[in-house]
Design a protein around this motif. Structure first.
Motif, PDB file in Angstrom:
ATOM      1  N   GLY A   9      -3.314   9.464  -1.608  1.00 20.10           N
ATOM      2  CA  GLY A   9      -3.186  10.485  -2.645  1.00 20.10           C
ATOM      3  C   GLY A   9      -3.871  10.017  -3.913  1.00 20.10           C
ATOM      4  O   GLY A   9      -3.894   8.826  -4.205  1.00 20.10           O
ATOM      5  N   LYS A  11      -3.818  10.730  -7.945  1.00 23.29           N
ATOM      6  CA  LYS A  11      -3.025  11.412  -8.967  1.00 23.29           C
ATOM      7  C   LYS A  11      -3.933  12.025 -10.027  1.00 23.29           C
ATOM      8  O   LYS A  11      -4.776  11.327 -10.579  1.00 23.29           O
ATOM      9  N   PHE A  40      -5.133  13.826  -0.501  1.00 24.43           N
ATOM     10  CA  PHE A  40      -4.601  14.936  -1.282  1.00 24.43           C
ATOM     11  C   PHE A  40      -4.576  14.594  -2.758  1.00 24.43           C
ATOM     12  O   PHE A  40      -4.576  13.428  -3.164  1.00 24.43           O
ATOM     13  N   HIS A  45       3.090  14.335  -8.106  1.00 26.00           N
ATOM     14  CA  HIS A  45       3.360  13.021  -8.690  1.00 26.00           C
ATOM     15  C   HIS A  45       2.973  12.952 -10.166  1.00 26.00           C
ATOM     16  O   HIS A  45       3.406  12.054 -10.876  1.00 26.00           O
ATOM     17  N   MET A 139       6.615   9.615  -2.604  1.00 26.47           N
ATOM     18  CA  MET A 139       5.420   8.994  -2.026  1.00 26.47           C
ATOM     19  C   MET A 139       5.658   8.620  -0.555  1.00 26.47           C
ATOM     20  O   MET A 139       4.767   8.770   0.284  1.00 26.47           O
ATOM     21  N   ASP A 142       5.153  11.750   1.364  1.00 31.45           N
ATOM     22  CA  ASP A 142       3.719  12.016   1.574  1.00 31.45           C
ATOM     23  C   ASP A 142       3.206  11.278   2.794  1.00 31.45           C
ATOM     24  O   ASP A 142       2.499  11.818   3.634  1.00 31.45           O
ATOM     25  N   VAL A 151      -2.701   3.239   4.758  1.00 32.22           N
ATOM     26  CA  VAL A 151      -2.713   3.877   3.447  1.00 32.22           C
ATOM     27  C   VAL A 151      -3.528   3.014   2.491  1.00 32.22           C
ATOM     28  O   VAL A 151      -3.034   1.992   1.993  1.00 32.22           O
TER      29      VAL A 151
HETATM   30  N1  TRP Z   1       1.085   6.963  -6.506  1.00 33.53           N
HETATM   31  C1  TRP Z   1      -0.324   6.960  -6.255  1.00 33.53           C
HETATM   32  C2  TRP Z   1      -1.044   6.549  -7.543  1.00 33.53           C
HETATM   33  O1  TRP Z   1      -0.473   6.641  -8.606  1.00 33.53           O
HETATM   34  C3  TRP Z   1      -0.815   8.297  -5.776  1.00 33.53           C
HETATM   35  C4  TRP Z   1      -0.154   8.707  -4.510  1.00 33.53           C
HETATM   36  C5  TRP Z   1       0.781   9.684  -4.369  1.00 33.53           C
HETATM   37  C6  TRP Z   1      -0.359   8.151  -3.213  1.00 33.53           C
HETATM   38  N2  TRP Z   1       1.168   9.783  -3.078  1.00 33.53           N
HETATM   39  C7  TRP Z   1       0.495   8.872  -2.327  1.00 33.53           C
HETATM   40  C8  TRP Z   1      -1.178   7.125  -2.714  1.00 33.53           C
HETATM   41  C9  TRP Z   1       0.570   8.556  -0.976  1.00 33.53           C
HETATM   42  C10 TRP Z   1      -1.098   6.822  -1.353  1.00 33.53           C
HETATM   43  C11 TRP Z   1      -0.242   7.536  -0.486  1.00 33.53           C
HETATM   44  O2  TRP Z   1      -2.181   6.148  -7.477  1.00 33.53           O
END
Ligand code: TRP
Length: 330
Positions: A9, A11, A40, A45, A139, A142, A151
């Motif tokens: 993910g 952000k 995504f 978040h 998270m 996700d 990941v």
């Molecule tokens: N928390 C991550 C960041 O701040 C972003 C993120 C949200 C993420 N969900 C995730 C990363 C799931 C990996 C998998 O960079």
């Protein structure tokens, strides 16, 4: 194609810079050539810190356009907005029931807030909303919603992926095998890309070069890189030069070696070195930049791509929710 599932993910809390590009985005785009990948925009978040809907939306478009312009393979990669699949909140709530509160107390970002508050003689939870406190559970949701195996994240997110693994384990122990255990992969270049002032490139140091700025803006930024005061004639140490350290991440091996020799030999001023760096970076980013600008001027096209990604993601998400509901509620 390898059958492992990659997920990450991004952000939407700022504009990606060259440190993000080299350390995270470029390797991610390479992974997406060989793996089924879920990428995504983690707008849910962002909610615990950004309270301006327009800003989240704008950053989200920028990240989507950037990934596509940089050549993300949209056959393998499912690119979507986190908030288009609200099942992630359902899973997050389900997971709360197997997640010890103590685990959240150990999360680095929460602990950092507690320490700051303690030093300032404030209540330990001052300024902590539940979005921040439960961030690791969302998270984990996700990661587990899409059956992720690996990941890729920056070092600062490693603990969160480990928590996702722990939470998956608690769930499996309670309800039987339901989730695969995900593994983090930590980008080795993360955090070692220097910024304009020589410290690591980071938004919090205000020393970044955004990935897509106009050509003249890019040139201006590069010309502002701080150097020592050696004269053009003097020999220079490439390993201590921000210019060379940045160049290394964009040029080919023989070009890097040649540039290194120019530093060592002397006879090249920093102005010339900066021009060489600018030309190299610009030659790599100028085509993608045009595509980025085209996409940002065509939000409908971006919406369609994100919508298509969400449709693909939803199929997997719904299966996971059904499986979890069955395990927990029969
Ligand atoms: N928390 C991550 C960041 O701040 C972003 C993120 C949200 C993420 N969900 C995730 C990363 C799931 C990996 C998998 O960079």
């Amino acid at each position: 194609m390898n059958d492992k599932i990659v997920l990450t993910g991004i952000k939407p809390t700022g504009i990606p810079h060259l440190g993000n590009y080299v350390g995270a985005l470029k390797p991610l785009i390479e992974l997406a050539n060989n793996y089924k990948t879920y990428i995504f925009i983690a707008d849910l978040h962002a909610l615990n810190s950004i309270k301006d809907a327009k800003l989240i939306k704008q950053y989200s478009y920028e990240i989507a356009a950037l990934m596509i312009a940089l050549g993300l393979n949209l056959d393998n990669a499912v690119l979507f907005r986190q908030s288009d699949i609200m099942g992630v909140y359902q899973l997050s709530n389900f997971l709360m029931n197997v997640t010890p509160k103590g685990l959240m107390n150990r999360a680095h970002s929460y602990k950092a807030m507690v320490e700051k508050n303690t030093e300032a003689n404030l209540d330990i939870d001052s300024g902590v909303n539940m979005g921040l406190y439960t961030y690791p559970i969302l998270m984990a949701a996700d990661i587990l919603l899409y059956n992720s195996d690996v990941v890729p994240v920056g070092a600062d997110q490693k603990q969160h992926v480990e928590f996702a693994r722990d939470i998956a384990g608690y769930f499996n122990n309670t309800y039987g095998e339901t989730f695969k255990l995900p593994e983090p992969i930590i980008g080795e270049t993360n955090g070692i890309i220097p910024g304009l002032d020589g410290r690591k490139m980071s938004k919090s140091y205000d020393n970044t070069i955004p990935v897509f700025v106009t050509e003249s803006e890019l040139k201006k930024k590069i010309m502002r890189i701080i150097t020592d005061s050696k004269t053009p004639e003097e020999s220079k140490n490439p390993d201590e030069s921000t210019i060379f350290q940045l160049y290394k991440h964009f040029a080919k091996a023989d070009e890097i070696e040649q540039f290194r020799q120019m530093f060592l030999k002397g006879g090249m001023g920093y102005g010339t070195a900066k021009t060489i760096l600018f030309e190299k970076i610009n030659s790599i980013l100028s085509e993608p930049r045009k595509e980025y600008e085209r996409l940002m001027a065509n939000k409908d096209e971006l919406d369609a791509i994100l919508h298509n990604g969400a449709e693909r993601a939803k199929i997997v998400a719904e299966k996971t929710i059904t499986r979890v509901k069955k395990a927990m509620l029969g």
